[in-house]
Enzyme design. Sequence first.
Site, PDB file in Angstrom:
ATOM      1  CE  LYS A 224      -4.437  -1.849   1.844  1.00 49.63           C
ATOM      2  NZ  LYS A 224      -5.389  -1.819   2.717  1.00 49.63           N
ATOM      3  NE  ARG A 258      -7.666  -8.407   1.001  1.00 54.54           N
ATOM      4  CZ  ARG A 258      -7.305  -7.487   0.152  1.00 54.54           C
ATOM      5  NH1 ARG A 258      -6.296  -6.623   0.312  1.00 54.54           N
ATOM      6  NH2 ARG A 258      -7.895  -7.666  -1.054  1.00 54.54           N
TER       7      ARG A 258
END
Length: 279
Positions: A224, A258
Site C-alpha cells: 500500500k 492480508r
Amino acid sequence: MRQYLQCGRFGFDLAQRPLVMGILNVTPDSFSDGGRYQSLEFAMERAEQMIKDGVDIIDIGGESTRPGSPSVPVQEELARVMPAIFALRELGYALSIDTCKPEVMREAIIAGADMINDINAFRAPGAIEAVADSDCGLCIMHMQGTPQDMQAQPVYHDVVTEVIAFLRERVEALEAAGVARERVTIDPGFGFGKTVEHNVALLRSIKRMEHELGLPVLAGLSRKSMIGALTGRPVEQRLAGSLGGALAAVAQGARIVRVHDVAETVDAIRVWNATFADH
C-alpha cells in the site's frame, strides 16, 4: 480475546499462529496486480501457487478498491468472481470474497464462499440480511469516505478512538441481526481514508482494538501507499516493506494478515512465531 474463527466450512484456531490471507484480484485495474489474474486459467494457477506457498485463506476480489477507482456494476462483478469460486471451492482451502454488494455476497455464499470481506462494513442496504443466516466468516473494515474520494483529505480528531467506535457500532449491528461473534473479524482499513500518520497510529494500536472489541484483527498493509511513503519505493518494489508491515502487525496482535506475497510472508511469520510465540 476470542481465539476461534468460524469461517464457513472451516474453523480456525487463532491462538496457534497468525493466518495468511492471499490476495487474488480477478480485476483489470487493481493497483498492484490488476489484469494479471483476470482469466480463469491464470487465477487458478495463482491460487494453486498460493496453496503451495502456505496460504490459509484466498481472498477473491472482483472490484478494485484502489483510491479513485470507480464502482463496478453487480453483474460485471459477479461475472468476474463466480467462475473463480466454482473453480476454487474444491481445492480444500477457505475462500473469501472481497465485496460490498449484497447481491454478490448472497450469490457467493450460495456458491460456497467461506468468508465475506466488506470494505463498507456491511452498511449497504440488504448487506447484513445477505450474510446473517449463513455460517461464513465476516470481516468488518473501517473506511472514511469511498474509494473515489477517501484519500482526498482524510481528517480525524483521534483516529484510533474513532475507528474503534465505528467498528463497535458495526459489530453491534451484526449482533443485533443474530450474527455470532465467532464469525466476525475487524479491519482498521489501512489506506482507506487515512494519511501515513493515521495508518502508523492504527498499526501501533492493534492490541488496543483487539482488547476493547474482543475480536481478532485483520491487517492489510501489503504494497500500500503507506509502505511506499515509508520506504520511498514504487509498488513493484515494496516486498521488504510489506513484510515489515505484516510482522509489525503480527507483533501488535493481528491474527490475520492480508498479503500479495504469500510465500515470503509465511516464511517471515514462521520465523517470528518460533521466536516470539508464547513469550
